[in-house]
Design an enzyme around this catalytic site. Structure first.
Site, PDB file in Angstrom:
ATOM      1  N   TYR A 130     -23.310  13.167  26.232  1.00 32.17           N
ATOM      2  CA  TYR A 130     -24.368  12.149  26.190  1.00 32.17           C
ATOM      3  C   TYR A 130     -23.768  10.765  26.471  1.00 32.17           C
ATOM      4  CZ  TYR A 130     -28.370  14.805  24.140  1.00 32.17           C
ATOM      5  OH  TYR A 130     -29.422  15.646  23.921  1.00 32.17           O
ATOM      6  N   SER A 131     -22.918  10.282  25.533  1.00 35.52           N
ATOM      7  CA  SER A 131     -22.431   8.902  25.595  1.00 35.52           C
ATOM      8  C   SER A 131     -21.545   8.675  26.816  1.00 35.52           C
ATOM      9  CB  SER A 131     -21.604   8.560  24.349  1.00 35.52           C
ATOM     10  OG  SER A 131     -22.348   8.841  23.197  1.00 35.52           O
ATOM     11  N   GLU A 246     -29.808  16.749  15.438  1.00 32.70           N
ATOM     12  CA  GLU A 246     -28.464  16.271  15.091  1.00 32.70           C
ATOM     13  C   GLU A 246     -28.538  15.362  13.863  1.00 32.70           C
ATOM     14  OE1 GLU A 246     -26.440  14.250  18.280  1.00 32.70           O
ATOM     15  OE2 GLU A 246     -24.564  14.098  17.154  1.00 32.70           O
ATOM     16  N   GLU A 389     -27.406   0.910  12.722  1.00 29.56           N
ATOM     17  CA  GLU A 389     -28.335  -0.122  13.207  1.00 29.56           C
ATOM     18  C   GLU A 389     -29.418   0.517  14.072  1.00 29.56           C
ATOM     19  OE1 GLU A 389     -24.995  -0.347  13.369  1.00 29.56           O
ATOM     20  OE2 GLU A 389     -24.784  -1.758  11.709  1.00 29.56           O
TER      21      GLU A 389
HETATM   22  C1  LIG Z   1     -16.227  10.512  15.981  1.00 29.11           C
HETATM   23  C2  LIG Z   1     -17.286  10.379  17.037  1.00 29.11           C
HETATM   24  C3  LIG Z   1     -17.708  11.506  17.713  1.00 29.11           C
HETATM   25  C4  LIG Z   1     -18.658  11.397  18.725  1.00 29.11           C
HETATM   26  N1  LIG Z   1     -19.003  12.518  19.423  1.00 29.11           N
HETATM   27  C5  LIG Z   1     -19.832  12.391  20.495  1.00 29.11           C
HETATM   28  C6  LIG Z   1     -20.100  13.536  21.315  1.00 29.11           C
HETATM   29  O1  LIG Z   1     -19.615  14.656  21.071  1.00 29.11           O
HETATM   30  N2  LIG Z   1     -20.877  13.359  22.398  1.00 29.11           N
HETATM   31  C7  LIG Z   1     -21.441  12.164  22.713  1.00 29.11           C
HETATM   32  O2  LIG Z   1     -22.174  12.086  23.700  1.00 29.11           O
HETATM   33  N3  LIG Z   1     -21.190  11.048  21.962  1.00 29.11           N
HETATM   34  C8  LIG Z   1     -20.398  11.149  20.868  1.00 29.11           C
HETATM   35  N4  LIG Z   1     -20.119  10.034  20.107  1.00 29.11           N
HETATM   36  C9  LIG Z   1     -20.619   8.738  20.571  1.00 29.11           C
HETATM   37  C10 LIG Z   1     -21.661   8.107  19.690  1.00 29.11           C
HETATM   38  O3  LIG Z   1     -22.912   8.739  19.835  1.00 29.11           O
HETATM   39  C11 LIG Z   1     -21.719   6.617  20.083  1.00 29.11           C
HETATM   40  O4  LIG Z   1     -20.480   6.039  19.710  1.00 29.11           O
HETATM   41  C12 LIG Z   1     -22.848   5.884  19.402  1.00 29.11           C
HETATM   42  O5  LIG Z   1     -24.077   6.294  19.920  1.00 29.11           O
HETATM   43  C13 LIG Z   1     -22.704   4.352  19.555  1.00 29.11           C
HETATM   44  O6  LIG Z   1     -22.552   4.003  20.891  1.00 29.11           O
HETATM   45  P1  LIG Z   1     -21.333   3.064  21.372  1.00 29.11           P
HETATM   46  O7  LIG Z   1     -20.070   3.614  20.801  1.00 29.11           O
HETATM   47  O8  LIG Z   1     -21.438   2.919  22.843  1.00 29.11           O
HETATM   48  O9  LIG Z   1     -21.584   1.668  20.665  1.00 29.11           O
HETATM   49  P2  LIG Z   1     -22.615   0.470  21.137  1.00 29.11           P
HETATM   50  O10 LIG Z   1     -23.854   1.133  21.590  1.00 29.11           O
HETATM   51  O11 LIG Z   1     -21.832  -0.315  22.152  1.00 29.11           O
HETATM   52  O12 LIG Z   1     -22.786  -0.296  19.834  1.00 29.11           O
HETATM   53  C14 LIG Z   1     -21.831  -1.266  19.339  1.00 29.11           C
HETATM   54  C15 LIG Z   1     -22.408  -1.890  18.079  1.00 29.11           C
HETATM   55  O13 LIG Z   1     -23.632  -2.583  18.390  1.00 29.11           O
HETATM   56  C16 LIG Z   1     -24.689  -2.127  17.562  1.00 29.11           C
HETATM   57  N5  LIG Z   1     -25.940  -2.083  18.337  1.00 29.11           N
HETATM   58  C17 LIG Z   1     -26.104  -1.539  19.566  1.00 29.11           C
HETATM   59  N6  LIG Z   1     -27.400  -1.671  19.948  1.00 29.11           N
HETATM   60  C18 LIG Z   1     -28.053  -2.293  18.940  1.00 29.11           C
HETATM   61  C19 LIG Z   1     -29.404  -2.693  18.741  1.00 29.11           C
HETATM   62  N7  LIG Z   1     -30.346  -2.464  19.667  1.00 29.11           N
HETATM   63  N8  LIG Z   1     -29.724  -3.302  17.575  1.00 29.11           N
HETATM   64  C20 LIG Z   1     -28.780  -3.531  16.622  1.00 29.11           C
HETATM   65  N9  LIG Z   1     -27.471  -3.172  16.764  1.00 29.11           N
HETATM   66  C21 LIG Z   1     -27.116  -2.553  17.903  1.00 29.11           C
HETATM   67  C22 LIG Z   1     -24.270  -0.727  17.147  1.00 29.11           C
HETATM   68  O14 LIG Z   1     -24.869  -0.366  15.931  1.00 29.11           O
HETATM   69  C23 LIG Z   1     -22.765  -0.865  17.006  1.00 29.11           C
HETATM   70  O15 LIG Z   1     -22.451  -1.422  15.748  1.00 29.11           O
HETATM   71  C24 LIG Z   1     -19.206  10.120  19.061  1.00 29.11           C
HETATM   72  C25 LIG Z   1     -18.787   8.979  18.356  1.00 29.11           C
HETATM   73  C26 LIG Z   1     -17.837   9.104  17.364  1.00 29.11           C
HETATM   74  C27 LIG Z   1     -17.399   7.860  16.637  1.00 29.11           C
END
Ligand SMILES: Cc1cc2nc3c(=O)[nH]c(=O)nc-3n(C[C@H](O)[C@H](O)[C@H](O)COP(=O)(O)OP(=O)(O)OC[C@H]3O[C@@H](n4cnc5c(N)ncnc54)[C@H](O)[C@@H]3O)c2cc1C
Length: 402
Positions: A130-131, A246, A389
């Protein structure tokens, strides 16, 4: 509300207990107790998965016609609770709780027959694509593109934080199949073989020193049209269905309550150096009591959601509430454990790649040695599956109507 189990439910509980006593080997319990990770490693989980599969209790929550056990919500809960009390490993959700229900719900008969039995038998291990770098919370902005070429798509892009991609032989992947429509409408849900040219899996070692997540590069790789789930452009609907599972499909409370019970026992064993064990400290005792009350409240909410699931209703956006509360509770328990174990609760294992050989011999109990790694690893709870968030935004908009 009548919170007592019926006679039949008590009989089922006894049946589960007897099964766990007879079939959950000590080395698997030990492995589960010793894992600081959110995600159980295959060497701990797969043996237990095969034992449950042989009994027909593995994917008990799936529809009966594809391998589900046909249990009531209370039976789901009892099973999870007894597994937590017996220190059974929490199984990987990727096949069983994420892509499995998606295939069961949206897949063709051919796809169900092909993929679901191989999830149960653990012949296929899955990862979630996904991400992407730059598309996490704002998932609809994802850029991995899939271009139709006869009976297949050619997929190019990059996925990140991909849990257990280094074990998986399949990825379920969101890819953009149409760039000219609204972002959410141009996404499709594709199943991609991991053992093909063009796929590179690069490890990411976390601050806890674990290798669980990866960045995956997809360079002109193939996904068969026959392996697309749902219609082209239906990916966003399917993605949301999966995320609801999930966030809220599983029972979190039984394991939280089991861990709080263990924390209490540890607090009563741990000398304070002043006056009896640290568990006698009234501030700590109140802190643990609050955790327990919150976990009990969560337990009742989870039972209500299980009842909805049993009536065939998807739990919907209120699963964001479960995700938010259970993640916060999990981190509060881990934090409390570090405090309970004092100095011994601050050590990191020597074998973790990040920390090399710098620490002396481990000190304190096994629980103390696990406290810091579990705390660090568990910082992920409030990020994956959608950050806190993001859950709050969903609750504000779709549950509270703000
Ligand atoms: C251990 C681990 C395992 C994972 N496993 C998977 C996996 O198997 N497959 C997969 O696809 N993904 C996986 N992920 C990814 C995870 O789903 C993303 O890290 C998560 O969705 C946050 O996205 P980002 O890291 O891009 O952070 P960002 O989206 O860049 O966010 C950064 C910060 O900004 C805040 N923020 C962002 N948008 C808003 C908003 N609109 N309002 C307020 N605050 C906001 C967030 O809360 C966060 O604090 C995993 C992550 C971790 C840490």
């Amino acid at each position: 509300m009548d919170m007592d189990f019926t006679r039949e439910e008590l009989a089922f509980r006894d049946e589960v207990r007897a099964f766990l006593d007879a079939n959950l080997p000590e080395h698997i319990r030990e492995g589960a107790r010793a894992t600081p990770s959110v995600f159980v490693e295959p060497d701990i989980g797969l043996e237990w998965q095969r034992i449950l599969h042989a009994k027909g209790w593995l994917a008990y929550h799936w529809p009966v016609e594809v391998g589900g056990a046909g249990w009531t919500p209370v039976q789901h809960y009892i099973f999870e609770k007894e597994c937590a009390l017996a220190d059974a490993p929490a199984l990987s959700v990727l096949g069983l709780r994420l892509v499995g229900p998606v295939i069961a719900h949206f897949g063709t008969d051919e796809q169900k027959a092909r993929f679901l039995p191989r999830i149960l038998s653990a012949e296929d291990l899955w990862c979630q694509g996904y991400s992407e770098p730059g598309s996490g919370s704002d998932l609809a902005s994802l850029k991995t593109r899939a271009v139709l070429d006869g009976d297949r798509y050619r997929v190019t892009g990059s996925k990140i934080w991909t849990t257990h991609a280094h074990y998986a032989n399949w990825m379920f992947c969101l890819a953009r199949t149409d760039a000219d429509v609204k972002a959410q409408h141009g996404i499709s849900f594709l199943l991609i073989r991991m053992d093909q040219p063009g796929i590179t899996v690069r490890p990411i070692v976390t601050m806890a020193g674990d290798h669980e997540v990866n960045q995956v590069f997809l360079d002109d790789v193939e996904a068969l049209v026959a392996d697309r789930i749902g219609a082209e452009g239906q990916g966003w609907t399917i993605a949301k269905f999966l995320l609801e599972n999930e966030r809220g499909g599983a029972c979190h409370a039984p394991r939280l309550l089991a861990d709080i019970a263990a924390l209490k026992a540890d607090a009563m064993r741990q000398p304070s150096g002043i006056n009896g064990p640290v568990g006698h400290d009234p501030v700590l005792a109140e802190r643990i009591a609050r955790l327990e009350l919150e976990a009990q409240a969560l337990e009742v909410t989870e039972l209500r959601i299980l009842a909805d699931l049993a009536k065939g209703r998807q739990p919907g956006p209120q699963t964001s509430l479960l995700k938010l509360i259970s993640s916060n509770l999990r981190q509060a328990i881990d934090e409390c454990a570090v405090d309970v174990h004092g100095y011994a609760g601050l050590q990191l294992p020597q074998e973790r790649p990040l920390y090399g050989n710098t620490s002396p011999e481990p000190i304190g109990s096994k629980a103390a040695q696990l406290a810091a790694p579990t705390y660090l690893n568990g910082r992920a709870w409030t990020i994956f599956g959608g950050s806190n968030e993001v859950q709050k935004n969903i609750i504000a908009k779709t549950v509270l109507g703000l």
